[in-house]
Design a protein around this motif. Sequence first.
Motif, mmCIF file in Angstrom:
data_model
loop_
_atom_site.group_PDB
_atom_site.id
_atom_site.type_symbol
_atom_site.label_atom_id
_atom_site.label_comp_id
_atom_site.label_asym_id
_atom_site.label_seq_id
_atom_site.Cartn_x
_atom_site.Cartn_y
_atom_site.Cartn_z
ATOM 1 N N ASP A 318 0.812 -1.223 0.000
ATOM 2 C CA ASP A 318 0.000 0.000 0.000
ATOM 3 C C ASP A 318 0.841 1.268 0.000
ATOM 4 O O ASP A 318 0.314 2.368 0.123
ATOM 5 C CB ASP A 318 -0.972 0.011 1.184
ATOM 6 N N LYS A 320 2.572 2.467 2.201
ATOM 7 C CA LYS A 320 2.637 3.105 3.516
ATOM 8 C C LYS A 320 3.756 2.473 4.344
ATOM 9 O O LYS A 320 4.190 1.358 4.084
ATOM 10 C CB LYS A 320 1.304 2.975 4.244
ATOM 11 N N SER A 367 -0.747 4.823 14.080
ATOM 12 C CA SER A 367 -1.564 3.621 13.941
ATOM 13 C C SER A 367 -1.756 3.202 12.494
ATOM 14 O O SER A 367 -2.022 2.029 12.205
ATOM 15 C CB SER A 367 -2.934 3.838 14.592
ATOM 16 N N HIS A 368 -1.611 4.152 11.550
ATOM 17 C CA HIS A 368 -1.723 3.824 10.130
ATOM 18 C C HIS A 368 -0.573 2.937 9.659
ATOM 19 O O HIS A 368 -0.665 2.370 8.559
ATOM 20 C CB HIS A 368 -1.748 5.103 9.304
ATOM 21 N N LYS A 370 0.829 0.252 11.299
ATOM 22 C CA LYS A 370 0.959 -0.967 12.088
ATOM 23 C C LYS A 370 1.100 -2.205 11.192
ATOM 24 O O LYS A 370 0.608 -2.238 10.057
ATOM 25 C CB LYS A 370 -0.243 -1.138 13.019
ATOM 26 N N ASN A 372 -0.223 -5.161 11.635
ATOM 27 C CA ASN A 372 -1.395 -6.039 11.510
ATOM 28 C C ASN A 372 -2.258 -5.741 10.311
ATOM 29 O O ASN A 372 -3.174 -6.515 9.996
ATOM 30 C CB ASN A 372 -2.218 -6.028 12.805
ATOM 31 N N ARG A 373 -2.018 -4.657 9.587
ATOM 32 C CA ARG A 373 -2.792 -4.409 8.375
ATOM 33 C C ARG A 373 -2.480 -5.423 7.281
ATOM 34 O O ARG A 373 -3.226 -5.549 6.306
ATOM 35 C CB ARG A 373 -2.575 -2.983 7.877
#
Length: 374
Positions: A318, A320, A367-368, A370, A372-373
């Motif tokens: 993504d 990110k 948090s964006h 992390k 776990n995404r």
Amino acid sequence: MNYDVIVIGAGSMGMAAGYFLSKSGKKTLLLDSFTPPHNKGSHHGDTRIIRYAYAEGEEYVPFILRAKELWTELEQEIGKQLFIQTGVLSSGNQKSDFIQNIINSSRNYSLPLTLMEANDIRKKWPGITLPNEYVGCFEPTSGVLKSEEIIKAYQVLAESNGATIQTNSRVREIKINGDNITIKTDTQTFYSDSLVVSAGAWSGDILSMLELKLPLKPIRKTFAWFNADEEIYNHHRFPAFAFATSRGLYYGFPSIDGAGIKVGRHDGGKDIHPDKQIAEFGELVEDKRELEEFLHTFMPKINQLKYGKTCMYTLTPDDKFIIDLHPKYSNVAIASGFSGHGFKFSSAVGQALSRLIDSGKNDVDISHFKINRF
């Protein structure tokens, strides 16, 4: 040898983390396979753009504003100019996500931004040619960071805080037993309570030693300098820039101290493994061609290549970042996948990593980013 924390990878994020960790009083060791600053990461090539009304999404804005504060603090502490306020011109079709994200970020965070029509841009900067359907977003407070000087500055300050930096030391093995971490290089063994992994294109290899597989993809990227008319393109008159075109997303820098215009393409690139030989700039026919095609269309007064270089991006699916604690080991912090737009954040990333190790918490929302995404 025993340390409070060991940082694997002393590049953009790792060197900043080493500074903040050592500043907080932790006995810190930084390990790097090379000698920073070096050309095996994503920080070489002298300069990086910093912009605040963020085209990649407004969730980044609070984080980049923290980075801005920390860059100013770094300049004051080291006593050198590390930021050049050239302004940044972002241009593309007004309906594109690229332009709309910039406008929305500026509006929602009250950031200085001037929206310009193509004709206004051509008048203000005669070195630019734009299609009439393009608009520009000019951020006057943005500009250029001296990336290699920043790595050196953080190293000097980290060492003055007592940090140890071990260069040309590749990590071969990591073992974790509760709060005890053992790291082996080719010649030495180190012990620590905590670990930071910020190994750039080698992050996948390092994390595999920690039973973690993340979707990280290293790619080869290129950038180059071109001779330019200093009256038009010098950094006192001409901005850094990012253009979203039909052929791709391009970025560049004004001529700083006579270096020439520097240009690169952000998207595209070839998949690589960092341990294998990477083609030098110019060995692939598209290296020069895609940059010259951009310049021919948008800055036709520039046409003479000086030289080019390669670097490595480490991409996530993504685009990110990954900034988080290991899902199994709460004493291991990870920073990776900066996808070619991370350097401007590295001061804030370094502080975030230090706080993750210290308390597991941050006062800026990350948090964006992390794990776990995935």
